[in-house]
Design a protein around this motif. Structure first.
Motif, PDB file in Angstrom:
ATOM      1  N   ALA A  39      61.764  27.747  38.963  1.00  0.00           N
ATOM      2  CA  ALA A  39      61.528  27.890  37.514  1.00  0.00           C
ATOM      3  C   ALA A  39      61.124  26.554  36.915  1.00  0.00           C
ATOM      4  O   ALA A  39      60.217  26.483  36.080  1.00  0.00           O
ATOM      5  CB  ALA A  39      62.781  28.426  36.830  1.00  0.00           C
ATOM      6  N   ARG A  63      65.790  29.596  43.015  1.00  0.00           N
ATOM      7  CA  ARG A  63      65.078  30.176  41.861  1.00  0.00           C
ATOM      8  C   ARG A  63      65.074  29.212  40.670  1.00  0.00           C
ATOM      9  O   ARG A  63      64.130  29.172  39.893  1.00  0.00           O
ATOM     10  CB  ARG A  63      65.701  31.523  41.456  1.00  0.00           C
ATOM     11  CG  ARG A  63      67.124  31.420  40.980  1.00  0.00           C
ATOM     12  CD  ARG A  63      67.688  32.683  40.369  1.00  0.00           C
ATOM     13  NE  ARG A  63      68.971  32.361  39.735  1.00  0.00           N
ATOM     14  CZ  ARG A  63      70.109  32.189  40.404  1.00  0.00           C
ATOM     15  NH1 ARG A  63      70.168  32.323  41.726  1.00  0.00           N
ATOM     16  NH2 ARG A  63      71.227  31.865  39.756  1.00  0.00           N
ATOM     17  N   ALA A  64      66.100  28.391  40.567  1.00  0.00           N
ATOM     18  CA  ALA A  64      66.162  27.422  39.468  1.00  0.00           C
ATOM     19  C   ALA A  64      65.128  26.321  39.686  1.00  0.00           C
ATOM     20  O   ALA A  64      64.424  25.909  38.762  1.00  0.00           O
ATOM     21  CB  ALA A  64      67.565  26.830  39.375  1.00  0.00           C
ATOM     22  N   HIS A 110      68.294  28.594  34.755  1.00  0.00           N
ATOM     23  CA  HIS A 110      68.225  29.483  35.912  1.00  0.00           C
ATOM     24  C   HIS A 110      69.283  29.181  36.977  1.00  0.00           C
ATOM     25  O   HIS A 110      69.276  29.780  38.036  1.00  0.00           O
ATOM     26  CB  HIS A 110      66.819  29.432  36.540  1.00  0.00           C
ATOM     27  CG  HIS A 110      65.774  30.082  35.680  1.00  0.00           C
ATOM     28  ND1 HIS A 110      65.203  29.461  34.588  1.00  0.00           N
ATOM     29  CD2 HIS A 110      65.227  31.322  35.720  1.00  0.00           C
ATOM     30  CE1 HIS A 110      64.335  30.255  34.017  1.00  0.00           C
ATOM     31  NE2 HIS A 110      64.322  31.399  34.680  1.00  0.00           N
TER      32      HIS A 110
END
Ligand SMILES: *Cc1c(COP(=O)(O)O)cnc(C)c1O
Length: 385
Positions: free
Chosen positions: A318, A314-315, A384
């Motif tokens: 992002a 997810r980081a 994130h």
């Protein structure tokens, strides 16, 4: 138009012009033609005119082919509808049923798929080799060709093309090279022993993300085979596309220098980031392929890989999703910056990455804007994680 001693930048500007035939126009206009008329039956019978039928070439396709041929230093260039098609046709020009083909494990994945599917169905056996492997012990009596790609797709391993060519030619085996990364400007494929040099014109030569084409350039010993295979397969590239590609080619030397300059600036910034594990780019002294690159190439381009330290998915998303200037998309070599997650599929070698691998393409934007975009991206990555 081009003299024997002209340098590559000059050849890129001057080669393939047919101004005398076009009322002095600097650029060969777009020719759209299927039927080409003959003045009389005697000319038809003797096939005695330069253009005979659209599929067999028009001034638009020939201008482009001549320009690429002059830059590659080959005997003959044929233009085809895509870079992948150029890979396929080059292989089909030299291999047939019962033959054995060696292909580098770092090959562009769609080329691998062609070998494993269509080519296999026509009775050609493909064996993959490590890009730095000594190929001499792999050559069999029925080996017809060694397919190289240097630097390799996604991970940029540099191959010792002169050594591969020496081993192959000692056994009468043809050497094919996907030379897309270097373009004809950064690696002189034919002069280094390659028999058929392939370009995905779609990338830097077209250079504007608006045309799909490929070229295959043959040395003297492979020109006839190339022309026959190309002709019998009915391949053709349209006037609009070859015109766009030739237009792109004229500024290739200037664009490449800027792409390299921006890539080096982005890489210097990235190398100082704690989230980055290593950079894949042969022009870096720390790159495993640097010595070969320095020996054989005359420059680098805007394409490089960044291996991150492990980060949550997810980081990474992002960071990538929020970029303003690095578009997410396939291909590269246009004026615009790009980013793409790379998933490595190999069968002979293993690529061990510490974390995710992103491929970046440094475009022609202002480098300060690109670095600011990266900076905001790395902040999102942090936020994130
Ligand atoms: C993109 C690419 C190709 C294929 O070119 P297309 O024009 O997209 O078919 C072939 N080889 C390499 C190394 C490429 O990067």
């Amino acid at each position: 138009m081009t003299g024997q001693k002209d340098k590559p930048d000059t050849i890129a500007v001057a080669a393939g012009r047919m101004s005398e035939a076009h009322f002095g126009a600097v650029n060969t206009p777009v020719y759209r033609a299927s039927t080409i008329l003959y003045p009389d039956l005697a000319t038809l019978k003797a096939n005695a005119q330069p253009y005979t039928y659209g599929r067999r070439g028009t001034p638009s396709s020939r201008s482009f082919e001549e320009a690429i041929c002059a830059l590659e230093g080959g005997a003959r260039t044929m233009v085809v509808p895509s870079g992948l098609n150029a890979c396929a046709v080059a292989i089909m020009a030299v291999c047939g049923a019962g033959d054995h083909l060696l292909v580098t494990d770092t090959v562009y994945e769609p080329t691998r798929k062609f070998c494993d599917s269509v080519l296999a169905r026509f009775g050609v056996e493909t064996e993959y080799y490590a890009p730095d492997q000594d190929i001499a012990p792999l050559l069999r009596p029925n080996t017809k060709a060694v397919f190289c790609e240097s630097p390799g797709s996604l991970t940029f391993e540099v191959q010792d093309i002169p050594a591969i060519a020496a081993a192959a030619h000692a056994k009468g085996v043809s050497v094919l090279l996907d030379n897309t990364w270097a373009t004809p400007l950064l690696f002189a494929a034919i002069a280094h022993g390659v028999d058929l040099s392939i370009q995905a014109v779609t990338k830097y030569i077209g250079g504007h993300a608006d045309v799909m084409l490929g070229t295959i350039t043959a040395n003297d010993s492979h020109a006839a085979r190339l022309v026959h295979c190309h002709g019998h397969m009915g391949l053709f590239a349209g006037g609009d596309d070859t015109w766009l590609a030739l237009r792109g080619l004229r500024t290739l030397p200037t664009r490449l220098k800027r792409h390299q300059q921006t890539a080096l600036a982005l890489i210097a910034w990235l190398q100082a980031r704690p989230e980055v594990s290593r950079i894949l780019y042969p022009a870096l002294p720390s790159d495993p392929g640097h010595a070969l690159w320095k020996r054989d190439f005359t420059g680098a381009n805007g394409l490089f890989g960044v291996v991150f330290k492990p980060v949550p998915e997810r980081a990474l998303a992002a960071m990538v999703d929020g970029f303003s200037h690095f578009g997410i998309g396939y291909s590269w070599g246009g004026f615009e910056s790009l980013v793409l997650p790379a998933h490595i599929k190999r069968t002979k070698t293993a690529f061990a990455a510490e974390g995710p691998l992103l491929r970046f393409h440094a475009g022609l934007e202002d480098v300060a804007d690109l670095i600011a975009d990266l900076e905001r991206g790395f902040q999102r990555l942090k936020d994130h994680s």
